[in-house]
Design a protein around this motif. Structure first.
Motif, short mmCIF file in Angstrom:
data_model
loop_
_atom_site.label_atom_id
_atom_site.label_comp_id
_atom_site.label_asym_id
_atom_site.label_seq_id
_atom_site.Cartn_x
_atom_site.Cartn_y
_atom_site.Cartn_z
N LEU A 83 -0.40 -11.98 3.94
CA LEU A 83 0.24 -10.71 4.26
C LEU A 83 -0.81 -9.59 4.23
O LEU A 83 -0.71 -8.62 3.48
N SER A 140 0.46 1.25 -5.85
CA SER A 140 -0.62 0.47 -5.23
C SER A 140 -0.06 -0.71 -4.44
O SER A 140 -0.79 -1.35 -3.70
N GLY A 141 1.23 -1.02 -4.63
CA GLY A 141 1.82 -2.13 -3.90
C GLY A 141 2.93 -2.80 -4.69
O GLY A 141 3.40 -2.26 -5.71
N GLY A 142 3.34 -3.96 -4.23
CA GLY A 142 4.49 -4.65 -4.78
C GLY A 142 4.34 -5.02 -6.25
O GLY A 142 5.33 -5.00 -7.00
N THR A 143 3.13 -5.33 -6.68
CA THR A 143 2.93 -5.72 -8.07
C THR A 143 3.33 -4.57 -8.99
O THR A 143 4.11 -4.75 -9.93
N ASN A 146 7.16 -3.75 -8.65
CA ASN A 146 8.03 -4.70 -9.35
C ASN A 146 7.96 -4.49 -10.86
O ASN A 146 8.98 -4.56 -11.56
N HIS A 185 8.59 -13.62 -5.79
CA HIS A 185 7.15 -13.45 -5.93
C HIS A 185 6.75 -13.62 -7.40
O HIS A 185 7.49 -13.22 -8.29
N THR A 187 4.95 -12.03 -9.21
CA THR A 187 4.80 -10.79 -9.98
C THR A 187 6.06 -10.43 -10.76
O THR A 187 5.99 -9.62 -11.69
N GLY A 240 12.45 -10.84 2.04
CA GLY A 240 11.20 -11.31 2.65
C GLY A 240 10.36 -12.06 1.64
O GLY A 240 9.46 -11.48 1.04
N ASP A 267 12.98 -6.67 -4.28
CA ASP A 267 11.57 -6.73 -3.90
C ASP A 267 11.51 -6.86 -2.37
O ASP A 267 11.62 -7.95 -1.82
N TYR A 270 7.67 -7.04 1.55
CA TYR A 270 7.38 -7.57 2.89
C TYR A 270 8.47 -7.15 3.89
O TYR A 270 8.20 -6.52 4.92
N HIS A 298 1.44 -1.70 3.23
CA HIS A 298 0.22 -2.40 3.65
C HIS A 298 0.49 -3.83 4.12
O HIS A 298 -0.39 -4.66 4.10
C1 LIG Z 1 2.90 -8.84 -1.41
C2 LIG Z 1 4.09 -9.03 -2.24
C3 LIG Z 1 4.09 -8.66 -3.60
C4 LIG Z 1 2.84 -8.15 -4.28
O1 LIG Z 1 2.54 -6.92 -3.80
P1 LIG Z 1 1.07 -6.28 -3.78
O2 LIG Z 1 1.24 -5.23 -2.77
O3 LIG Z 1 0.14 -7.37 -3.37
O4 LIG Z 1 0.80 -5.78 -5.13
C5 LIG Z 1 5.26 -8.79 -4.31
N1 LIG Z 1 6.38 -9.28 -3.72
C6 LIG Z 1 6.39 -9.67 -2.43
C7 LIG Z 1 7.66 -10.22 -1.85
C8 LIG Z 1 5.26 -9.55 -1.65
O5 LIG Z 1 5.28 -9.91 -0.36
#
Ligand SMILES: *Cc1c(COP(=O)(O)O)cnc(C)c1O
Length: 473
Positions: A83, A140-143, A146, A185, A187, A240, A267, A270, A298
């Motif tokens: 991704l 900074s993103g999903g991590t 979450n 995920h 995380t 996703g 979450d 994606y 991103h």
């Molecule tokens: C990419 C992703 C994450 C982690 O996110 P980062 O942006 O890499 O920190 C968590 N959950 C899902 C479903 C993801 O696709």
């Protein structure tokens, strides 16, 4: 180069630096050069990254260009492992502006316009996801998103027991359980560990054949908690999943969270991008009933790393994060200091990236990129189905295609080798994953430049790599 501070920190010098960066941007020839880690390590060990005296911007950029040449080319249509999106051009302009203006979103006096613009962006995102009373913050993103979602879930559950998590820490939470699907995920589990609940607090809900949370299994689990001393506090749904792009049945899950008084975190790192597509947004029906949402820019929204948002349905949810810091206006009667909503202190103005991108191109264009890759993933599925020796793990649901080559006695080893071979000779960058313990290959299609013809060529490469004698032996 002139090392005078007067010139190094000036508008002109920034312009020169940007032009030098343009010249140093490698012109890639294929998705990867195929260099091994050992080769790269040897090459790079000859340079001192912290020399006492520098050789000037032009030389340093030329050297950087040589190093960067061994990058994966995320804009190449054969670079489709993860991704990891090709960033869209306006976002690159934003990235330069973010760096050059260097606003820090922790306090208003470090980022006046940025604070107002991030707030406005968050407000619009809340309306896109159906949060009338919502709020949010860039992450900074999903991590990070979450982690923040589960942090709020944990603290709300502690407060409901009369425990003040801020003062007393984690007491009396041994029975807390977090439910998420087996396909969630990693995380989510990592967050449970960081939050002191332990990985054993995470209860995995079995999935159906489409990798979505199986509602009957969830109901059984929820019933079973009535007779144990475990207390479910949160349900994490995924919009996703990383491998199959599966979207959990959000509306049905929302019903369960109301009935069982669970924090509902979605979450959508994606799949959240679908909210911008008239054609696909119905797949997220029920997302407006979440307590919190993670969405990444991103990935399917084409921004450079890192750029995510964390949204909450009730703006008051952020209260447990508030800090009493003298330099941050503890009275709280001035303009907002966004540090109050973030796990970070100094924080980049990443909201400028989607701002500039959407202002420049409009959500229609961005959504059309995602729509194209979703349609393409379905076509890739058709190609796999009609190619001898290739086998789909499951129908593509979002923009991933998980498949394997079955033309050997040991398909795990064969597929492992195909991936390595294509990476090492720089033909394609593909991912591996496992489905029920078997090794599969994965395409993650994000690049809107990819065509059906590209896909046919890619599958052809896969079949050729499988047919080379050493592999068959
Ligand atoms: C990419 C992703 C994450 C982690 O996110 P980062 O942006 O890499 O920190 C968590 N959950 C899902 C479903 C993801 O696709």
């Amino acid at each position: 180069m002139n090392r005078d501070p007067e010139t190094l920190f000036s508008h002109d010098a920034y312009g020169d630096a940007l032009r030098a960066a343009i010249d140093a941007l490698p012109e890639f020839d294929g998705p990867y050069t195929g260099a091994s880690y050992d080769e790269l390590e040897t090459q790079i060990s000859n340079t001192d990254p912290l020399p006492e005296s520098g050789s000037g911007l032009a030389t340093a950029c030329t050297e950087a260009e040589q190093v960067l040449a061994d990058s994966v080319d995320v804009t190449d249509t054969a670079c489709i492992a993860h991704l990891q999106c090709p960033p869209v051009a306006p976002a690159i302009a934003a990235e330069a502006l973010i760096a050059a203006t260097n606003q820090s979103l922790d306090s208003f006096d470090q980022a006046p316009a940025a604070t107002a613009l991030e707030q406005r962006m968050v407000e619009r995102l809340c309306s896109v996801f159906g949060f009338a009373e919502g709020d949010g913050v860039f992450t900074s993103g999903g991590t990070e998103s979450n982690l923040q979602g589960l942090l709020l879930a944990r603290d709300v559950a502690l407060e409901a027991r009369g425990i003040d998590p801020r003062r007393d820490g984690l007491t009396g939470a041994e029975d807390f359980r977090i439910l998420c699907s087996e396909a969630a995920h990693f995380t989510a589990t990592q967050a449970a560990r960081i939050l002191g609940l332990g990985e054993s607090a995470v209860v995995e809900v079995p999935t159906d054949e489409d990798d979505r949370i199986a509602l009957n299994a969830l109901d059984e689990l929820l019933d079973s908690f009535e007779t144990t001393d475990e207390t479910p506090i949160a349900l994490v749904a995924t919009a996703g999943t990383t491998d199959f792009g599966a979207i959990d049945p959000l509306a049905a899950l929302a019903d369960r969270t109301v009935e069982h008084d669970l924090w509902f975190h979605i979450d959508a790192a994606y799949g959240g991008a679908l909210a911008f597509s008239e054609r696909h947004k119905h797949k997220l029906d029920g997302i407006d009933r979440a307590d919190s949402i993670s969405v990444d820019f991103h990935k399917l929204l084409y921004q450079p790393l890192g750029c995510g948002a964390f949204l909450v349905k009730e703006s008051g949810s952020f209260e447990t994060l508030a800090r009493d810091v003298a330099y941050l206006d503890p009275e709280g009667d001035g303009p907002p200091n966004l540090v109050a909503k973030s796990l970070r202190t100094s924080r980049r103005f990443d909201a400028l990236k989607p701002y500039l991108t959407f202002r420049a191109l409009g959500s229609d264009t961005i959504a059309s990129f995602a729509e194209h890759t979703i349609a393409l993933a379905a076509e890739a599925g058709d190609i796999v189905r009609t190619t001898p020796d290739l086998e789909l793990a499951t129908e593509p649901q979002l923009t991933t295609v998980v498949f394997r080559h079955t033309g050997a006695a040991n398909p795990d080893e064969l597929n492992e080798t195909i991936r390595e071979r294509l990476f090492d000779d720089g033909t394609a960058v593909l991912a591996r994953t496992e489905v029920d313990g078997d090794v599969y290959l994965k395409f993650t299609l994000l690049n809107p430049k990819i065509t059906r013809r590209n896909l046919e060529t890619l599958f052809q490469h896969v079949c050729e790599a499988a047919a080379t004698p050493e592999v068959v032996a």
